[in-house]
Design an enzyme around this catalytic site. Sequence first.
Site, PDB file in Angstrom:
ATOM      1  N   ASN A   9     -35.583  -5.665   2.443  1.00 47.95           N
ATOM      2  CA  ASN A   9     -36.697  -6.498   1.977  1.00 47.95           C
ATOM      3  C   ASN A   9     -37.929  -5.594   1.934  1.00 47.95           C
ATOM      4  OD1 ASN A   9     -38.760  -8.309   1.621  1.00 47.95           O
ATOM      5  ND2 ASN A   9     -38.428  -9.424   3.548  1.00 47.95           N
ATOM      6  N   LYS A  11     -40.844  -6.229   0.921  1.00 44.65           N
ATOM      7  CA  LYS A  11     -42.114  -6.952   1.169  1.00 44.65           C
ATOM      8  C   LYS A  11     -43.181  -6.521   0.158  1.00 44.65           C
ATOM      9  CE  LYS A  11     -40.641  -7.715   5.884  1.00 44.65           C
ATOM     10  NZ  LYS A  11     -40.966  -7.957   7.286  1.00 44.65           N
ATOM     11  N   HIS A  93     -38.290 -16.967   4.704  1.00 47.58           N
ATOM     12  CA  HIS A  93     -38.658 -15.808   5.525  1.00 47.58           C
ATOM     13  C   HIS A  93     -39.825 -16.199   6.429  1.00 47.58           C
ATOM     14  CE1 HIS A  93     -40.086 -11.901   6.797  1.00 47.58           C
ATOM     15  NE2 HIS A  93     -38.896 -11.442   6.482  1.00 47.58           N
ATOM     16  N   GLU A  95     -42.438 -14.758   7.310  1.00 54.46           N
ATOM     17  CA  GLU A  95     -43.793 -14.486   6.802  1.00 54.46           C
ATOM     18  C   GLU A  95     -44.232 -15.579   5.833  1.00 54.46           C
ATOM     19  OE1 GLU A  95     -42.878 -10.488   5.666  1.00 54.46           O
ATOM     20  OE2 GLU A  95     -42.739  -9.979   7.790  1.00 54.46           O
ATOM     21  N   GLU A 164     -33.642 -14.012  11.978  1.00 51.11           N
ATOM     22  CA  GLU A 164     -34.721 -13.043  12.167  1.00 51.11           C
ATOM     23  C   GLU A 164     -35.708 -13.587  13.188  1.00 51.11           C
ATOM     24  OE1 GLU A 164     -35.291 -10.183   8.644  1.00 51.11           O
ATOM     25  OE2 GLU A 164     -36.409 -11.985   8.188  1.00 51.11           O
ATOM     26  N   GLY A 170     -41.044  -6.289  12.474  1.00 47.43           N
ATOM     27  CA  GLY A 170     -42.108  -5.305  12.335  1.00 47.43           C
ATOM     28  C   GLY A 170     -42.738  -4.878  13.653  1.00 47.43           C
ATOM     29  N   SER A 210     -36.643  -5.313  13.103  1.00 43.18           N
ATOM     30  CA  SER A 210     -36.703  -3.943  13.626  1.00 43.18           C
ATOM     31  C   SER A 210     -35.346  -3.237  13.639  1.00 43.18           C
ATOM     32  CB  SER A 210     -37.346  -3.922  15.019  1.00 43.18           C
ATOM     33  OG  SER A 210     -38.695  -4.352  14.938  1.00 43.18           O
TER      34      SER A 210
HETATM   35  P1  13P Z   1     -38.554  -5.130   9.979  1.00 40.94           P
HETATM   36  O1  13P Z   1     -37.208  -4.512   9.763  1.00 40.94           O
HETATM   37  O2  13P Z   1     -39.683  -4.302   9.458  1.00 40.94           O
HETATM   38  O3  13P Z   1     -38.750  -5.608  11.373  1.00 40.94           O
HETATM   39  O4  13P Z   1     -38.587  -6.466   9.053  1.00 40.94           O
HETATM   40  C1  13P Z   1     -37.562  -7.375   9.137  1.00 40.94           C
HETATM   41  C2  13P Z   1     -37.720  -8.363   8.066  1.00 40.94           C
HETATM   42  O5  13P Z   1     -38.638  -9.158   8.064  1.00 40.94           O
HETATM   43  C3  13P Z   1     -36.744  -8.323   6.958  1.00 40.94           C
HETATM   44  O6  13P Z   1     -36.870  -9.455   6.161  1.00 40.94           O
END
Ligand code: 13P
Length: 251
Positions: A9, A11, A93, A95, A164, A170, A210
């Site tokens: 992803n 982002k 997701h 976010e 997740e 992150g 992560s």
């Molecule tokens: P990270 O791998 O940067 O923690 O992000 C995970 C994520 O949100 C994938 O959709």
Amino acid sequence: MRTKFIAGNWKMNLTKTSSIELARAIARAIPNNVDVGVAPPFVYIDAVASVIAGSKLLLGAQDVHCEQGGAFTGEICVPMLKDLGVKFCLSGHSERRHILNESSDLVSKKTHTIYSGGLIVIHCVGETLEQRDSNQTLNVIRSQLSELQPKIITDPNRLVIAYEPVWAIGTGEVATPDDAQEAAAAIRSRVSEFHGTETAASVRILYGGSVKPGNVAPIMAQPDVDGALVGGASLDAGQFAQICRYRELAA
Ligand code: 13P
């Protein structure tokens, strides 16, 4: 037998040029025995599609509108994504749930629109740190999986669930393999309540938060974990390729 699935992803990162370079490098490096996909920002999907044509790399989208088209200024619908060769799309997701305030109702609509539009849907669930600290993890997952109702899933290959945990995204903090397994098993059991045990046994469950080359192998070794949803490490072709080749890391 569930084929493992590793999805990147991207982002809101990269440029057109760096997206193309990254996609090209990943397409060259992916192993045969794993499904691998990348979800670029909308504006780079077409450019990425043209450089990965003919490769096994699956094209994805990070989001989509819940209607199939119409007067929705600024939005993108499933038929447009399909037109560009998109094969999978994320829904729910964290976010989008927590920063963009998407409601459970909206996430449910998006999941159903993606699935009924013919794409693979990656439905994301996961608890916040506060919810984890108050032992709410499994309740939160159960509740977010209610978004899969009404029962529409007839092709388990097109339903993927990503666990997740919000506190792991992150942050560099990763769930333990045991925690990832416990959540994945709970997800499979919840899916079986709506869709029966046969469908639940075929649905792929990914872990995200992560994921790096150094921690992916023991997570992937868990019986109910069928892949990974990778953020930061998917922006580096070398790291992402190593994650996709987790079997070699484990050896
Ligand atoms: P990270 O791998 O940067 O923690 O992000 C995970 C994520 O949100 C994938 O959709």
